[in-house]
Write an enzyme that holds these catalytic residues in place. Structure first.
Site, PDB file in Angstrom:
ATOM      1  N   ASP A   1      -2.028   5.741  -5.551  1.00 38.21           N
ATOM      2  CA  ASP A   1      -2.226   4.834  -4.420  1.00 38.21           C
ATOM      3  C   ASP A   1      -2.424   3.398  -4.899  1.00 38.21           C
ATOM      4  O   ASP A   1      -3.415   3.088  -5.554  1.00 38.21           O
ATOM      5  CB  ASP A   1      -3.450   5.301  -3.624  1.00 38.21           C
TER       6      ASP A   1
ATOM      7  N   ASP B   1       0.826  -1.202   0.000  1.00 40.25           N
ATOM      8  CA  ASP B   1       0.000   0.000   0.000  1.00 40.25           C
ATOM      9  C   ASP B   1       0.861   1.254   0.000  1.00 40.25           C
ATOM     10  O   ASP B   1       1.446   1.621   1.019  1.00 40.25           O
ATOM     11  CB  ASP B   1      -0.913  -0.011   1.220  1.00 40.25           C
TER      12      ASP B   1
END
Length: 436
Positions: free
Chosen positions: A290, A82
């Site tokens: 992201d 992430d």
């Protein structure tokens, strides 16, 4: 996505992308050499996906996950990769000694160590909720809260992480008490690997100054590259990381933020004021790249412009759903009807995101997503893969990994920039010597 970012809670697709870091196909452990790994995908039934009370509830079923060896003796764990989060964390077995497939057994490791209250790591202010001291044990505690009302907490600890064949890395992470069920076929996730620019992220603790990946639309053709490497067959276009001159309350300064300058649909520039695409005086409205979010979110005014133009350009051949009460994932309401068993027309207008020095073109099968189980008569329901951030709500533009497919994405921390290059990931894999 960062813990403070709001997000919906319904599941998306049923695919898990596996980054097998423990066994590099072509990698040198020598100092200064990059590590190259294969990126693989596996399908799991949507109904069997884990439902942890954390942000993984939103995007775990389509996540980039990395298999690492942690502790002494090493335990194999799978963590979500992430770039929108800082603190890495593992779900620790109750009492530290269980045998859960998705848990880390801290008591079974000779190198596990709790972080005391007096440590500098316990005084970190990068996290959304700063660590706190447990008065009884004098150990540092961390708590992660999410906008859907869920949370996870545990102890801040340090442990040895093994990546490829490189030297062991001792890094701080959260040893969390929250647990969730394993998914079938051994695809179980034990936690999250934080890859943003914060002091406690894995990137910072490992002193990784450059990493990149290519997410394939095919099962076994993706690539993850940790470290520096010249790739002459990839003409990257770079856009600088954006950082405001002064700290702003709603600006995530450790995210990979870039400047979104314009949006085109089918080659037509949308009449969106520059002020709508830039952060406001509070810092809200930044644009983040992201890997921890699946689809892309646009703030309300920009989303409305994209919705109107895309619907206008497809009106003649793509019937709109016209159901004001339907919004997939609570944020995707630009939806259409396509006869069951067919795919959308091939002539869909591309959506192009223009940055300072680079662009990202979303075209073809990355534009629409078929909503599972949703039908209108003999038609299936397909929705545009851009969501309305205001409906979630999210106070930022977020570029998810679905729109990064077949794009080489490089995070260059040394020069403060993100590089983008469209490429077929299977071709890139072959050029890099990965025979998948």
């Amino acid at each position: 996505m960062r813990a403070t970012t709001a997000m919906p809670t319904a599941p998306l697709l049923a695919c898990v992308l596996l980054l097998l870091l423990a066994v590099p196909r072509q990698a040198e452990a020598a100092a200064g050499r990059p590590l190259l790994f294969a990126l693989r995908a596996r399908q799991v039934p949507a109904g069997a996906l884990p439902r942890p009370p954390s942000k993984l509830r939103f995007h775990h079923n389509v996540s980039l996950t990395v298999s690492l060896a942690v502790g002494t003796p090493p335990q194999n764990v799978t963590m979500v990769l992430d770039t929108g989060s800082e603190l890495s964390w593992l779900l620790c077995a109750p009492g530290g000694g269980g045998r859960g497939a998705s848990s880390f057994r801290s008591r079974a490791s000779a190198t596990f160590a709790s972080v005391p209250c007096g440590s500098s790591q316990c005084r970190s202010r990068d996290l959304p909720s700063p660590p706190a001291c447990d008065g009884a044990t004098r150990q540092c505690r961390v708590s992660l809260s999410y906008a859907d009302g869920s949370s996870s907490d545990g102890a801040l600890a340090t442990e040895v992480f093994l990546v490829g064949q490189g030297p062991p890395l001792r890094a701080a992470f959260g040893c969390m008490s929250t647990a969730f069920d394993s998914s079938p076929d051994g695809v179980a996730t034990a936690g999250l690997l934080g890859m943003n620019r914060g002091a406690l992220s894995f990137v910072s603790q490992a002193s990784t100054r450059r990493f990149s990946y290519c997410i394939s639309d095919r099962d076994n053709a993706g690539v993850l590259l940790l470290g520096h490497s010249d790739l002459p067959f990839l003409p990257l276009n770079y856009t600088p990381l954006y950082q405001p001159a002064l700290p702003l309350p709603y600006f995530d300064r450790v995210a990979y933020s870039v400047q979104l300058l314009a949006i085109h649909v089918g080659g037509k520039p949308l009449p969106i004021p520059a002020s709508v695409l830039a952060p406001d005086h509070t810092g809200a409205g930044q644009t983040m790249v992201d890997s921890g979010t699946q689809f892309t979110f646009l703030l309300g005014d920009a989303y409305s412009a994209v919705k109107a133009e895309f619907t206008k350009q497809t009106k003649a051949f793509l019937p709109a759903l016209n159901d004001p009460n339907f919004a997939f994932q609570e944020a995707f309401d630009t939806c259409f009807r396509v006869p069951q068993g067919r795919s959308p027309p091939a002539k869909l207008p591309a959506v192009t995101l223009l940055f300072n020095g680079a662009e990202m073109v979303v075209a073809g099968d990355r534009l629409l997503y078929k909503v599972p189980g949703e039908r209108r008569g003999g038609d299936g329901v397909w929705c545009l893969t851009f969501g309305n951030a205001d409906m979630v709500p999210i106070t930022a533009y977020v570029i998810g990994h679905h729109h990064q497919m077949n794009v080489w994405v490089e995070y260059d921390l040394e020069r403060g920039r993100v590089g983008l290059a469209p490429v077929r990931c299977d071709v890139a894999s072959e050029r890099l010597g990965l025979m998948l």
